[in-house]
Design a protein around this motif. Structure first.
Motif, short mmCIF file in Angstrom:
data_model
loop_
_atom_site.label_atom_id
_atom_site.label_comp_id
_atom_site.label_asym_id
_atom_site.label_seq_id
_atom_site.Cartn_x
_atom_site.Cartn_y
_atom_site.Cartn_z
N THR A 1 0.80 -1.23 0.00
CA THR A 1 0.00 0.00 0.00
C THR A 1 0.84 1.28 0.00
OG1 THR A 1 -0.16 -0.01 2.41
CG2 THR A 1 -1.92 -1.13 1.19
N ALA A 2 2.15 1.17 0.07
CA ALA A 2 3.02 2.35 0.21
C ALA A 2 2.83 3.37 -0.92
CB ALA A 2 4.48 1.92 0.28
N GLY A 3 2.68 2.92 -2.14
CA GLY A 3 2.52 3.84 -3.26
C GLY A 3 1.23 4.63 -3.17
N TYR A 4 0.18 3.98 -2.75
CA TYR A 4 -1.11 4.66 -2.59
C TYR A 4 -0.98 5.72 -1.49
CZ TYR A 4 -2.57 0.52 -5.15
OH TYR A 4 -2.68 -0.48 -6.08
N LEU A 5 -0.39 5.33 -0.37
CA LEU A 5 -0.21 6.27 0.74
C LEU A 5 0.65 7.46 0.32
CD1 LEU A 5 0.39 3.77 3.70
CD2 LEU A 5 -1.69 5.05 3.19
N ALA A 6 1.72 7.20 -0.40
CA ALA A 6 2.61 8.28 -0.84
C ALA A 6 1.90 9.25 -1.79
CB ALA A 6 3.85 7.70 -1.52
N SER A 7 0.93 8.74 -2.53
CA SER A 7 0.22 9.59 -3.49
C SER A 7 -0.79 10.52 -2.82
CB SER A 7 -0.50 8.74 -4.54
OG SER A 7 -1.69 8.16 -4.01
N PHE A 8 -1.27 10.16 -1.64
CA PHE A 8 -2.38 10.88 -1.03
C PHE A 8 -2.15 12.38 -0.85
CE2 PHE A 8 -4.42 6.92 1.15
CZ PHE A 8 -5.01 6.56 -0.05
N PRO A 9 -1.02 12.84 -0.33
CA PRO A 9 -0.85 14.30 -0.19
C PRO A 9 -0.88 15.01 -1.55
CG PRO A 9 0.82 13.16 1.09
CD PRO A 9 0.11 12.13 0.27
N ILE A 10 -0.32 14.37 -2.56
CA ILE A 10 -0.30 14.95 -3.91
C ILE A 10 -1.71 14.97 -4.49
CG2 ILE A 10 0.67 14.72 -6.24
CD1 ILE A 10 3.03 13.19 -4.77
N VAL A 11 -2.46 13.90 -4.24
CA VAL A 11 -3.85 13.82 -4.70
C VAL A 11 -4.68 14.94 -4.07
CG1 VAL A 11 -5.97 12.42 -4.56
CG2 VAL A 11 -3.81 11.36 -5.26
N ALA A 12 -4.51 15.16 -2.76
CA ALA A 12 -5.25 16.24 -2.08
C ALA A 12 -4.87 17.59 -2.68
CB ALA A 12 -4.96 16.23 -0.58
N ALA A 13 -3.59 17.80 -2.89
CA ALA A 13 -3.13 19.08 -3.45
C ALA A 13 -3.67 19.28 -4.87
CB ALA A 13 -1.60 19.15 -3.44
N LEU A 14 -3.60 18.25 -5.69
CA LEU A 14 -4.07 18.36 -7.08
C LEU A 14 -5.58 18.61 -7.12
CD1 LEU A 14 -3.71 18.16 -10.15
CD2 LEU A 14 -3.96 15.67 -9.92
N THR A 15 -6.34 17.86 -6.33
CA THR A 15 -7.78 18.05 -6.30
C THR A 15 -8.13 19.45 -5.81
OG1 THR A 15 -8.07 15.69 -5.89
CG2 THR A 15 -9.97 17.10 -5.48
N GLY A 16 -7.44 19.90 -4.77
CA GLY A 16 -7.67 21.25 -4.24
C GLY A 16 -7.32 22.32 -5.25
N TRP A 17 -6.21 22.12 -5.94
CA TRP A 17 -5.77 23.09 -6.96
C TRP A 17 -6.81 23.19 -8.07
CZ3 TRP A 17 -4.17 22.93 -12.13
CH2 TRP A 17 -3.45 24.04 -12.57
N LEU A 18 -7.32 22.04 -8.52
CA LEU A 18 -8.34 22.04 -9.57
C LEU A 18 -9.64 22.69 -9.07
CD1 LEU A 18 -7.78 18.48 -11.08
CD2 LEU A 18 -7.32 20.67 -12.22
N ALA A 19 -10.03 22.37 -7.84
CA ALA A 19 -11.26 22.94 -7.28
C ALA A 19 -11.16 24.46 -7.19
CB ALA A 19 -11.55 22.34 -5.91
N GLN A 20 -10.00 24.95 -6.84
CA GLN A 20 -9.79 26.40 -6.73
C GLN A 20 -9.81 27.09 -8.10
OE1 GLN A 20 -6.98 25.34 -3.06
NE2 GLN A 20 -6.22 26.98 -4.32
N ARG A 21 -9.71 26.33 -9.14
CA ARG A 21 -9.73 26.88 -10.49
C ARG A 21 -11.04 26.58 -11.21
NH1 ARG A 21 -5.35 27.02 -8.31
NH2 ARG A 21 -3.65 28.36 -8.95
N GLY A 22 -12.08 26.29 -10.45
CA GLY A 22 -13.40 26.13 -11.03
C GLY A 22 -13.88 24.70 -11.17
#
Length: 194
Positions: free
Chosen positions: A101-122
């Motif tokens: 599961t390490a790869g999934y866990l490592a991706s989570f902060p980046i996933v949150a940042a990417l989703t947040g970045w997209l949400a902030q752009r509409g």
């Protein structure tokens, strides 16, 4: 609004937590780690990777908190797990950081940042199709990074069969749920700065 104020507002997320006093931001991070811990326990055991509501919580935290605080919140949750707190799926230990599961866990902060970045752009509750897209991109990134790590451990074909393909439908459904939740929230979405 000055450029500095516009940049701060653009990173605040739906809840505008990034613009609140530091103590309120810290409380929001703590609340987010609790939400992630709870979402982690909503699991369907599978081998080698369980199906959980973690990705739903990670993408929602990104969209609601904004990319910066979403990243910090998920990183804090991983820090809690690294300290041995039972916040991961099935109370997994720190061994999860080195196992399948390490790869999934490592991706989570980046996933949150990417989703947040997209949400902030509409890509947010103002447009449910784009909100779905933001959530789906986050889920896809998680599967890609997690699948690549798993492939290094058990081979590409097996990793795709047990660590990616079974989770695609769940990712689509969690993305749809996330978009619906964002759409249902009170309309505080702005046309954030780019």
């Amino acid at each position: 609004m000055s450029n500095v104020a516009a940049r701060r507002a653009a990173s605040a997320g739906l809840l505008n937590i990034g613009e609140r006093p530091l103590l309120q931001q810290a409380a929001a991070v703590f609340a987010g780690t609790i939400a992630l811990a709870i979402a982690s326990q909503i699991a369907v055991p599978m081998i080698p990777v369980p199906v959980t509501m973690q990705t739903f919580a990670v993408t929602m935290i990104g969209a609601l908190y904004g990319w910066r605080l979403g990243f910090v919140t998920v990183l804090a949750w991983l820090g809690e797990a690294a300290l041995g707190l039972p916040v991961l799926a099935n109370g997994a230990s720190t061994a999860a950081f080195f196992g399948p599961t390490a790869g999934y866990l490592a991706s989570f902060p980046i996933v949150a940042a990417l989703t947040g970045w997209l949400a902030q752009r509409g890509w947010n509750g103002r447009n449910v199709g784009l909100a779905f897209g933001a959530m789906l991109v986050g889920n896809a990134l998680c599967l890609a990074v997690g699948g690549l790590w798993l492939a290094a451990l058990i081979g590409f074909e097996k990793a795709m069969l047990v660590g990616v393909v079974p989770f695609i439908l769940g990712g689509v459904l969690k993305s749809a749920l996330g978009a619906a939740v964002l759409k249902a929230l009170p309309g505080r979405w702005t046309t954030s700065a780019r």
